[in-house]
Design an enzyme around this catalytic site. Structure first.
Site, PDB file in Angstrom:
ATOM      1  N   ARG A 164       0.821  -1.219   0.000  1.00  0.00           N
ATOM      2  CA  ARG A 164       0.000   0.000   0.000  1.00  0.00           C
ATOM      3  C   ARG A 164       0.858   1.275   0.000  1.00  0.00           C
ATOM      4  NH1 ARG A 164      -1.043   3.424   4.002  1.00  0.00           N
ATOM      5  NH2 ARG A 164      -1.310   1.748   5.492  1.00  0.00           N
ATOM      6  N   TYR A 216     -13.080  16.294 -17.773  1.00  0.00           N
ATOM      7  CA  TYR A 216     -13.864  15.102 -17.434  1.00  0.00           C
ATOM      8  C   TYR A 216     -14.852  15.456 -16.299  1.00  0.00           C
ATOM      9  CZ  TYR A 216     -14.852  10.740 -15.049  1.00  0.00           C
ATOM     10  OH  TYR A 216     -15.488   9.716 -14.404  1.00  0.00           O
ATOM     11  N   ASP A 288      -3.712  17.018 -18.160  1.00  0.00           N
ATOM     12  CA  ASP A 288      -4.301  15.688 -18.282  1.00  0.00           C
ATOM     13  C   ASP A 288      -4.071  15.245 -19.732  1.00  0.00           C
ATOM     14  OD1 ASP A 288      -6.010  13.514 -18.745  1.00  0.00           O
ATOM     15  OD2 ASP A 288      -7.447  14.179 -17.239  1.00  0.00           O
ATOM     16  N   LYS A 313      -7.679   4.372 -19.758  1.00  0.00           N
ATOM     17  CA  LYS A 313      -7.985   4.637 -21.161  1.00  0.00           C
ATOM     18  C   LYS A 313      -6.859   4.096 -22.064  1.00  0.00           C
ATOM     19  CE  LYS A 313     -11.635   6.508 -19.440  1.00  0.00           C
ATOM     20  NZ  LYS A 313     -11.330   7.112 -18.198  1.00  0.00           N
TER      21      LYS A 313
END
Ligand SMILES: Cc1ncc(COP(=O)(O)O)c(C=O)c1O
Length: 495
Positions: A164, A216, A288, A313
């Site tokens: 983690r 987005y 982005d 994506k």
């Protein structure tokens, strides 16, 4: 003695901008000077703008003609008449900054092509001869002694510790590959694109975030309602309202964020220009790069400080993993690490391995998607039932000139606006056979959505109109099917 700074093709002006912004931050806090990093008209060997550090309107000059050293800065400040006696250790502070920067620059000192980096960067040497990094499906790692454990915990040795935290060889290997793809000093991988954005905003956006252009829907929601709930100011500008950027930067916003090309209008924003304005005010810039992918656009080389991806994506490319990535300098990424760790935003090693698998074919996939999208855009722009085609690769598209100056390819995303009303667009979408109606993009299968029913569903009509989004727009994510079949499918659906 400061070491000479290497500037190589993967770190052209973006690297210098970052170093200068760090110098400027130090000068601002130690001498109370204005922070200003600007691009002048000079061009370097890469044809890129040449950043300069301005102090009281005077550009400090690098003595080697390439990049400012701490000595250049101290000499420049003295000749500008500034009294440095209040900060006797200024040169030492600047040298420490330069050294930290150099550590990052040197870690990526390779000039291999992008396809080679996709395959070989970051792969570890496996004792059993595996040609790629194995999946370490472990949550924790054991040590021979407490002293060995403390070496890792206290940062004396790099090593695996706890998954983690991101300290797992599968994740290290993937991050080296991700960094290499964007020509970055470092990369962090995340459990989603939104996770990457959230940690970026928490670490570097607390003084205020300016979002330019459309973004987005999840990003918009996070910026417009959730960050303000925590007292973080956020500001929004259309791509056509760049003149307003300085107002927000003067008000203290520390991070400028934008997508380019944008969703769904494919608006192309000028990365060099926006970075130059932001750096003038000491703000950082995050792009982005999800729509373009590293194959088509390298924002760091154009002056941005961070690149963020929804790796769900194009990087993942097969609609089978959810992941995110953030790339930038080691120094700037360091403060993001704790946010990712404590918000628990790591992907599982299995997901990381799948993402590394996908990256090996990134260039061939995206180049094919570029070519097919260009052919579909051309066919659709001739179709009698189509009113408009929005695609950066079309010579008459408004953003085409800027796209040509900052993109190597125009991507696999395009939007068409059909003639008629909303019902005509829905009728065509529902008749498509090869394009699946699904709200994602970048996979091997072609997908179709209408912004008005998905990404921009919740927006008031006036706001949609203001952003240039119509009820008849159909967004296409071009996959790897044959171009002729996709065009035939669109033609039969349009009727
Ligand atoms: C451009 C862009 N950025 C970020 C995101 C968020 O990514 P994720 O869904 O992986 O959290 C998306 C998702 O669609 C996107 O399209």
């Amino acid at each position: 003695m400061p070491q000479p700074i290497k500037v190589h093709s993967q770190h052209p002006p973006g690297g210098r901008c970052t170093l200068y912004a760090l110098y400027a931050k130090e000068l601002s806090s130690s001498l109370g000077l204005d922070r200003r990093v600007v691009h002048t008209d000079r061009r370097d060997a890469h044809g890129e703008g040449f950043p300069a550090l301005l102090v009281k309107g005077v550009a400090l000059q690098p003595s080697d003609g390439v990049i400012l050293s701490p000595e250049d800065i101290c000499a420049g400040l003295a000749s500008a008449g500034l009294d440095l006696s209040a900060v006797p250790d200024l040169a030492a502070r600047l040298e420490a900054i330069q050294e930290r920067f150099l550590e990052g620059v040197e870690c990526n000192d390779k000039n291999e092509g992008l396809s080679t980096r996709c395959i070989h960067a970051g792969e570890i040497k496996d004792a059993h001869g595996s040609p790629h990094t194995p999946i370490y499906t472990t949550t924790t790692f054991k040590f021979d002694s407490t002293a060995d454990l403390l070496d890792v915990v206290e940062g004396r040795k790099a090593g695996s510790l706890y998954t983690r935290y991101g300290l797992n060889p599968t994740l290290f290997s993937l991050e080296e590959k991700l960094a290499a793809l964007e020509g970055a000093e470092a990369a962090w991988v995340f459990s989603s694109g939104m996770a990457a954005e959230a940690s970026l905003f928490f670490a570097h956006g607390r003084k205020g975030v300016v979002c330019i252009g459309d973004a987005y829907g999840g990003t918009m929601e996070f910026l417009s309602s959730q960050l303000p709930e925590l007292g973080i100011p956020t500001y929004f500008l259309l791509g056509s309202e760049l003149d307003g950027l300085k107002t927000y930067l003067e008000a203290g916003a520390g991070l400028v964020f934008f997508e380019t090309p944008t969703n769904p209008t494919l608006e192309v924003l000028d990365i060099r220009k926006i970075s130059a304005i932001a750096h003038e005010y000491g703000a950082l810039v995050a792009v982005d790069n999800t729509f373009a992918s590293p194959v088509n656009q390298s924002p760091l080389a154009l002056g941005a400080d961070f690149v963020v991806h929804s790796a769900t994506k194009y990087l993942g490319g097969h609609s089978d993993i959810t992941a995110g990535a953030l790339m930038g300098s080691k120094h700037l990424l360091a403060s993001v690490w704790g946010w990712r760790k404590n918000l628990g935003q790591m992907p599982a090693p299995e997901t990381a391995s799948l993402l590394a698998r996908s990256l090996r074919t990134l260039v061939v996939r995206v180049e094919r998607q570029n070519a097919t999208a260009q052919a579909v855009a051309k066919a659709m722009s001739r179709h009698p039932k189509v009113a408009r085609v929005l695609y950066p690769g079309l010579p008459d598209f408004p953003g085409h000139v800027v796209a040509r100056s900052q993109m190597q390819g125009f991507g696999g995303m395009l939007t068409i606006a059909v003639k008629g009303a909303y019902e005509d667009a829905v009728w065509a979408v529902d008749k498509l056979k090869l394009f699946a109606i699904a709200p994602s993009l970048g996979g091997v299968e072609s997908l179709v959505t209408m912004p008005v029913t998905t990404t921009h569903h919740g927006l008031a009509t006036e706001e949609r109109v203001r952003r240039g989004i119509s009820d008849t727009m159909i967004r296409l994510s071009i996959g790897l099917e044959d171009a002729a079949d996709l065009i035939a499918d669109l033609e039969q659906a349009l009727g």
